[in-house]
Design an enzyme around this catalytic site. Sequence first.
Site, PDB file in Angstrom:
ATOM      1  N   ALA A   1     -20.513  -9.816  27.593  1.00 50.24           N
ATOM      2  CA  ALA A   1     -21.088 -10.055  26.264  1.00 50.24           C
ATOM      3  C   ALA A   1     -19.984 -10.112  25.218  1.00 50.24           C
ATOM      4  O   ALA A   1     -18.900  -9.565  25.394  1.00 50.24           O
ATOM      5  CB  ALA A   1     -22.073  -8.941  25.924  1.00 50.24           C
TER       6      ALA A   1
ATOM      7  N   LEU B   1     -21.278  -2.612  24.815  1.00 50.60           N
ATOM      8  CA  LEU B   1     -21.621  -3.989  25.155  1.00 50.60           C
ATOM      9  C   LEU B   1     -21.176  -4.258  26.591  1.00 50.60           C
ATOM     10  O   LEU B   1     -20.101  -3.812  27.002  1.00 50.60           O
ATOM     11  CB  LEU B   1     -20.902  -4.978  24.227  1.00 50.60           C
ATOM     12  CG  LEU B   1     -21.597  -5.417  22.941  1.00 50.60           C
ATOM     13  CD1 LEU B   1     -20.676  -6.327  22.138  1.00 50.60           C
ATOM     14  CD2 LEU B   1     -22.910  -6.132  23.238  1.00 50.60           C
ATOM     15  N   ASP B   2     -21.984  -4.979  27.365  1.00 49.46           N
ATOM     16  CA  ASP B   2     -21.585  -5.355  28.719  1.00 49.46           C
ATOM     17  C   ASP B   2     -20.294  -6.172  28.681  1.00 49.46           C
ATOM     18  O   ASP B   2     -20.032  -6.878  27.693  1.00 49.46           O
ATOM     19  CB  ASP B   2     -22.688  -6.182  29.388  1.00 49.46           C
ATOM     20  CG  ASP B   2     -23.885  -5.331  29.800  1.00 49.46           C
ATOM     21  OD1 ASP B   2     -23.743  -4.097  29.861  1.00 49.46           O
ATOM     22  OD2 ASP B   2     -24.951  -5.906  30.066  1.00 49.46           O
ATOM     23  N   PRO B   3     -19.495  -6.122  29.743  1.00 48.19           N
ATOM     24  CA  PRO B   3     -18.204  -6.824  29.749  1.00 48.19           C
ATOM     25  C   PRO B   3     -18.284  -8.311  29.395  1.00 48.19           C
ATOM     26  O   PRO B   3     -17.442  -8.814  28.647  1.00 48.19           O
ATOM     27  CB  PRO B   3     -17.712  -6.629  31.190  1.00 48.19           C
ATOM     28  CG  PRO B   3     -18.318  -5.334  31.604  1.00 48.19           C
ATOM     29  CD  PRO B   3     -19.677  -5.303  30.957  1.00 48.19           C
TER      30      PRO B   3
END
Length: 303
Positions: free
Chosen positions: A46, A42-44
């Site tokens: 998110a 997951l992107d930071p």
Amino acid sequence: MSQNEMQGVLCMYKPAEFTSFDVIGKLRGILKIRRLGHTGTLDPMATGVLPILVGRATRVCDILPNQDKTYRAAVQFGWETDTEDVWGNKTRSYPAMHVTKAALESILPQFVGEIRQIPPMYSAVSVNGKRLYEFARKGTEVERPARMVRVHAISLEEWNENNQTAVLSVSCGKGTYIRTLLSDIGKALGGGAVMTALCRTKASGFTLEQCFTFLEVQQMCQEGTLREHLIPTQALFAGFPALHLSEKLSVLYGNGVKLSLQQLEGISPKEDQYRVYGADSSFYGIAVADRENAVLRVGKNFK
């Protein structure tokens, strides 16, 4: 059983500003377990569902059967950034762009099914042996080949025409970039769009309701109840039919012997992969029916 011998899935709620690797690192400190993995980055910025694989369950990483995910994504129309989200540098605005609810809803079906997607520059996709974000950080844009990804469904959850914002629920397959999807929707509507928030609500069959925070995990460790909150590894293969072995066959299978398909009850002509259980109902792992040689081949064992 010591914590180092435990295995299963621990569903974590990933907070914003943590990378998926940060979550692993913090959990190693809390659980005192080194053997941890996760089922999808997951992107930071998110938040949401991040299934953590504990112990022998880490063997699932390269064979995970269910890689579908569901997201709740917030978007604002009328501008673009170099990262396709609100945290990037603004690159263009569209002051004349005005999206209506009807226009948005009419365009969404175009993005359901197999669609072509160009990975964003700020991503971990490799091109010529380097991650795209390495090029992006140096201000270099490189040509990226489009990839086919699958979007199962998109629905409009919230809409604010005055602010030109929306919240979409997106169900998709592996490798789909939600911020790129939103950016492409903006382009299809005659302008641009940026993602302003992202929460993963489902991953590999697990939901937000099953997730724990770091604080809750710390409390489990203090109370000695961690094992009770691990989801069994076999849940990752719930879609596979089950084979239950006799005591004799359990011993043979446990020793790596290929069993004749004719010896087994429950083999289906339409199914190739199975969950295998011993005579004591313990989960051994997964196996593959080799039709050509009429044997059951050991896939991966978790016992």
